[in-house]
Write a protein that holds these residues in place. Sequence first.
Motif, PDB file in Angstrom:
ATOM      1  N   ASN A 106     -11.078   5.125 -10.075  1.00 42.86           N
ATOM      2  CA  ASN A 106     -11.400   3.704  -9.926  1.00 42.86           C
ATOM      3  C   ASN A 106     -10.878   2.883 -11.089  1.00 42.86           C
ATOM      4  O   ASN A 106     -10.289   1.806 -10.913  1.00 42.86           O
ATOM      5  CB  ASN A 106     -12.918   3.512  -9.813  1.00 42.86           C
ATOM      6  CG  ASN A 106     -13.439   3.744  -8.409  1.00 42.86           C
ATOM      7  OD1 ASN A 106     -12.781   3.397  -7.438  1.00 42.86           O
ATOM      8  ND2 ASN A 106     -14.606   4.337  -8.306  1.00 42.86           N
ATOM      9  N   LYS A 107     -11.092   3.390 -12.286  1.00 39.56           N
ATOM     10  CA  LYS A 107     -10.678   2.691 -13.498  1.00 39.56           C
ATOM     11  C   LYS A 107      -9.171   2.461 -13.522  1.00 39.56           C
ATOM     12  O   LYS A 107      -8.703   1.347 -13.784  1.00 39.56           O
ATOM     13  CB  LYS A 107     -11.103   3.500 -14.726  1.00 39.56           C
ATOM     14  CG  LYS A 107     -10.557   2.983 -16.046  1.00 39.56           C
ATOM     15  CD  LYS A 107     -10.914   3.932 -17.185  1.00 39.56           C
ATOM     16  CE  LYS A 107     -10.241   3.526 -18.481  1.00 39.56           C
ATOM     17  NZ  LYS A 107     -10.527   4.494 -19.581  1.00 39.56           N
ATOM     18  N   TYR A 108      -8.409   3.513 -13.226  1.00 44.34           N
ATOM     19  CA  TYR A 108      -6.959   3.398 -13.309  1.00 44.34           C
ATOM     20  C   TYR A 108      -6.379   2.538 -12.185  1.00 44.34           C
ATOM     21  O   TYR A 108      -5.426   1.786 -12.407  1.00 44.34           O
ATOM     22  CB  TYR A 108      -6.315   4.784 -13.306  1.00 44.34           C
ATOM     23  CG  TYR A 108      -6.479   5.529 -14.615  1.00 44.34           C
ATOM     24  CD1 TYR A 108      -6.194   4.899 -15.823  1.00 44.34           C
ATOM     25  CD2 TYR A 108      -6.915   6.856 -14.643  1.00 44.34           C
ATOM     26  CE1 TYR A 108      -6.350   5.576 -17.027  1.00 44.34           C
ATOM     27  CE2 TYR A 108      -7.061   7.539 -15.839  1.00 44.34           C
ATOM     28  CZ  TYR A 108      -6.783   6.889 -17.034  1.00 44.34           C
ATOM     29  OH  TYR A 108      -6.930   7.562 -18.225  1.00 44.34           O
ATOM     30  N   VAL A 109      -6.952   2.639 -10.985  1.00 44.83           N
ATOM     31  CA  VAL A 109      -6.468   1.795  -9.891  1.00 44.83           C
ATOM     32  C   VAL A 109      -6.685   0.326 -10.238  1.00 44.83           C
ATOM     33  O   VAL A 109      -5.793  -0.519 -10.063  1.00 44.83           O
ATOM     34  CB  VAL A 109      -7.171   2.142  -8.561  1.00 44.83           C
ATOM     35  CG1 VAL A 109      -6.864   1.079  -7.499  1.00 44.83           C
ATOM     36  CG2 VAL A 109      -6.707   3.508  -8.056  1.00 44.83           C
ATOM     37  N   THR A 110      -7.872   0.005 -10.746  1.00 42.75           N
ATOM     38  CA  THR A 110      -8.177  -1.381 -11.125  1.00 42.75           C
ATOM     39  C   THR A 110      -7.235  -1.865 -12.222  1.00 42.75           C
ATOM     40  O   THR A 110      -6.695  -2.976 -12.161  1.00 42.75           O
ATOM     41  CB  THR A 110      -9.635  -1.497 -11.611  1.00 42.75           C
ATOM     42  OG1 THR A 110     -10.512  -1.103 -10.547  1.00 42.75           O
ATOM     43  CG2 THR A 110      -9.958  -2.920 -12.037  1.00 42.75           C
ATOM     44  N   LEU A 111      -7.031  -1.032 -13.232  1.00 42.92           N
ATOM     45  CA  LEU A 111      -6.164  -1.396 -14.352  1.00 42.92           C
ATOM     46  C   LEU A 111      -4.726  -1.639 -13.894  1.00 42.92           C
ATOM     47  O   LEU A 111      -4.096  -2.641 -14.274  1.00 42.92           O
ATOM     48  CB  LEU A 111      -6.183  -0.286 -15.409  1.00 42.92           C
ATOM     49  CG  LEU A 111      -5.248  -0.461 -16.612  1.00 42.92           C
ATOM     50  CD1 LEU A 111      -5.662  -1.679 -17.430  1.00 42.92           C
ATOM     51  CD2 LEU A 111      -5.253   0.795 -17.490  1.00 42.92           C
ATOM     52  N   LEU A 112      -4.212  -0.752 -13.048  1.00 46.90           N
ATOM     53  CA  LEU A 112      -2.825  -0.869 -12.598  1.00 46.90           C
ATOM     54  C   LEU A 112      -2.639  -2.055 -11.651  1.00 46.90           C
ATOM     55  O   LEU A 112      -1.583  -2.683 -11.636  1.00 46.90           O
ATOM     56  CB  LEU A 112      -2.391   0.435 -11.919  1.00 46.90           C
ATOM     57  CG  LEU A 112      -2.300   1.641 -12.860  1.00 46.90           C
ATOM     58  CD1 LEU A 112      -2.058   2.928 -12.080  1.00 46.90           C
ATOM     59  CD2 LEU A 112      -1.203   1.440 -13.898  1.00 46.90           C
ATOM     60  N   LYS A 113      -3.663  -2.375 -10.877  1.00 46.76           N
ATOM     61  CA  LYS A 113      -3.591  -3.567 -10.033  1.00 46.76           C
ATOM     62  C   LYS A 113      -3.499  -4.824 -10.899  1.00 46.76           C
ATOM     63  O   LYS A 113      -2.737  -5.754 -10.597  1.00 46.76           O
ATOM     64  CB  LYS A 113      -4.821  -3.647  -9.127  1.00 46.76           C
ATOM     65  CG  LYS A 113      -4.774  -2.699  -7.936  1.00 46.76           C
ATOM     66  CD  LYS A 113      -6.101  -2.655  -7.183  1.00 46.76           C
ATOM     67  CE  LYS A 113      -6.427  -3.995  -6.580  1.00 46.76           C
ATOM     68  NZ  LYS A 113      -7.685  -3.955  -5.792  1.00 46.76           N
ATOM     69  N   GLN A 114      -4.254  -4.844 -11.987  1.00 48.19           N
ATOM     70  CA  GLN A 114      -4.212  -5.988 -12.901  1.00 48.19           C
ATOM     71  C   GLN A 114      -2.832  -6.149 -13.529  1.00 48.19           C
ATOM     72  O   GLN A 114      -2.408  -7.260 -13.833  1.00 48.19           O
ATOM     73  CB  GLN A 114      -5.268  -5.823 -13.988  1.00 48.19           C
ATOM     74  CG  GLN A 114      -6.702  -5.949 -13.479  1.00 48.19           C
ATOM     75  CD  GLN A 114      -7.731  -5.598 -14.534  1.00 48.19           C
ATOM     76  OE1 GLN A 114      -7.398  -5.081 -15.610  1.00 48.19           O
ATOM     77  NE2 GLN A 114      -9.000  -5.859 -14.243  1.00 48.19           N
ATOM     78  N   LYS A 115      -2.138  -5.040 -13.699  1.00 52.05           N
ATOM     79  CA  LYS A 115      -0.796  -5.075 -14.284  1.00 52.05           C
ATOM     80  C   LYS A 115       0.273  -5.312 -13.220  1.00 52.05           C
ATOM     81  O   LYS A 115       1.467  -5.315 -13.527  1.00 52.05           O
ATOM     82  CB  LYS A 115      -0.524  -3.770 -15.035  1.00 52.05           C
ATOM     83  CG  LYS A 115      -1.396  -3.583 -16.271  1.00 52.05           C
ATOM     84  CD  LYS A 115      -1.025  -2.333 -17.023  1.00 52.05           C
ATOM     85  CE  LYS A 115      -1.850  -2.188 -18.295  1.00 52.05           C
ATOM     86  NZ  LYS A 115      -1.613  -3.276 -19.259  1.00 52.05           N
ATOM     87  N   SER A 116      -0.162  -5.490 -11.963  1.00 52.60           N
ATOM     88  CA  SER A 116       0.750  -5.791 -10.847  1.00 52.60           C
ATOM     89  C   SER A 116       1.880  -4.779 -10.717  1.00 52.60           C
ATOM     90  O   SER A 116       3.065  -5.131 -10.624  1.00 52.60           O
ATOM     91  CB  SER A 116       1.330  -7.202 -11.013  1.00 52.60           C
ATOM     92  OG  SER A 116       0.312  -8.172 -10.909  1.00 52.60           O
ATOM     93  N   VAL A 117       1.517  -3.489 -10.714  1.00 52.83           N
ATOM     94  CA  VAL A 117       2.541  -2.478 -10.469  1.00 52.83           C
ATOM     95  C   VAL A 117       3.093  -2.672  -9.064  1.00 52.83           C
ATOM     96  O   VAL A 117       2.434  -3.239  -8.191  1.00 52.83           O
ATOM     97  CB  VAL A 117       1.965  -1.051 -10.632  1.00 52.83           C
ATOM     98  CG1 VAL A 117       1.556  -0.788 -12.070  1.00 52.83           C
ATOM     99  CG2 VAL A 117       0.798  -0.811  -9.684  1.00 52.83           C
ATOM    100  N   ASP A 118       4.301  -2.202  -8.836  1.00 51.29           N
ATOM    101  CA  ASP A 118       4.942  -2.390  -7.541  1.00 51.29           C
ATOM    102  C   ASP A 118       4.364  -1.479  -6.467  1.00 51.29           C
ATOM    103  O   ASP A 118       4.584  -1.709  -5.273  1.00 51.29           O
ATOM    104  CB  ASP A 118       6.447  -2.134  -7.654  1.00 51.29           C
ATOM    105  CG  ASP A 118       7.144  -3.217  -8.466  1.00 51.29           C
ATOM    106  OD1 ASP A 118       6.510  -4.251  -8.726  1.00 51.29           O
ATOM    107  OD2 ASP A 118       8.314  -3.017  -8.844  1.00 51.29           O
ATOM    108  N   GLY A 119       3.667  -0.422  -6.859  1.00 53.04           N
ATOM    109  CA  GLY A 119       3.100   0.492  -5.885  1.00 53.04           C
ATOM    110  C   GLY A 119       2.365   1.629  -6.570  1.00 53.04           C
ATOM    111  O   GLY A 119       2.398   1.764  -7.790  1.00 53.04           O
ATOM    112  N   PHE A 120       1.694   2.447  -5.751  1.00 56.80           N
ATOM    113  CA  PHE A 120       0.924   3.581  -6.252  1.00 56.80           C
ATOM    114  C   PHE A 120       1.405   4.872  -5.603  1.00 56.80           C
ATOM    115  O   PHE A 120       1.576   4.943  -4.386  1.00 56.80           O
ATOM    116  CB  PHE A 120      -0.566   3.416  -5.910  1.00 56.80           C
ATOM    117  CG  PHE A 120      -1.288   2.386  -6.727  1.00 56.80           C
ATOM    118  CD1 PHE A 120      -2.045   2.766  -7.833  1.00 56.80           C
ATOM    119  CD2 PHE A 120      -1.224   1.040  -6.402  1.00 56.80           C
ATOM    120  CE1 PHE A 120      -2.722   1.822  -8.588  1.00 56.80           C
ATOM    121  CE2 PHE A 120      -1.897   0.088  -7.139  1.00 56.80           C
ATOM    122  CZ  PHE A 120      -2.644   0.478  -8.246  1.00 56.80           C
TER     123      PHE A 120
END
Length: 336
Positions: A106-120
């Motif tokens: 949960n923590k990493y998904v939230t963090l990476l969404k905030q950084k606007s990564v292009d995908g997961f």
Amino acid sequence: MKVTIYDVAKEAKVSIATVSKVINETGRISDKTRKRVKKVIEELGYSPNILASALMGKQTKTIGLLIPDLANPFFSELARSIEDYGQLMDYNFVICNTDYNFEKENKYVTLLKQKSVDGFILASGFENLERVEELMKEEVPVVMVARDLPIFSVNAVALDDFRGGYLAASHLIELGHTNIGIIARDLWSNRERLRGFHQALQENQLKLHPKFDFITETDSIEAGKIMTGYYLEDDNRPTAIFACNDLLAAGVVKKAKELGIVVPDDLSVIGFDNTSIATIIEPPLTTIAQPIESMGREVMNLMVSIIKGEKNECSRIMLLPTLVKRQSVVAITKNK
């Protein structure tokens, strides 16, 4: 049915990038086109997701890669393969180690969404299905790797784990083994491997002793040692052990040596993954190989095609495992 940015682009007869520019009020677009896109958005009732719009209009060329255990050679080699192919495509990565932990996921998904990564890219072991569903609803590019997720229409590059377990059992049975132990962590991929293993046993009218079908809580050499000790203390000890990854298999070999049991003369051992550890231990490990390099290439090809808007349908790519014979398994006649 949820209206997506693809629906708006199709109805307005423009590209997805143009729709994104209208939403974000960026780029040079004629007033006529801008009005037409806004009208379609209103007519279709499209509610643009801020993150998805940013992804389509302002790519960061960065992908979030969530790995459950970088200490496991399979995952470190898989991450390396994905990164190597990603670099060739001019993408960078933020690699996160989740330890099979929901809170970390949960923590990493939230963090990476905030950084606007292009995908997961979510590797095997990611069990937080609510977050997967959430990302899909937000139209964020997602690719599962080294596992399938049949309950969702999610893009995946997976291994035929059932076939892998079937190959392992068939090889041992062909060599005369009927008293076989299993060590596996309770994960979706391993459950499929065990299912394939049991299928091969059933086809040969064989059954596992209940004690010899053991699920452990961790993937480590130490876990392999502990479970092996549990098996080998029994008078009716197995003649062979199938470990559902090479790390656990290395623990089997190590514990056997500590107990004065010779591998493979007294105990055959077969692993899974075909990582570097399989050639380092002595004797070299017979194992079921995952095509790690192909997996990395397929994942990146699929991810980039999604990011570029070239794919509107879910893709599931299933790769086949192979048996790699080395010196840790022999015929039962040699085990006596």
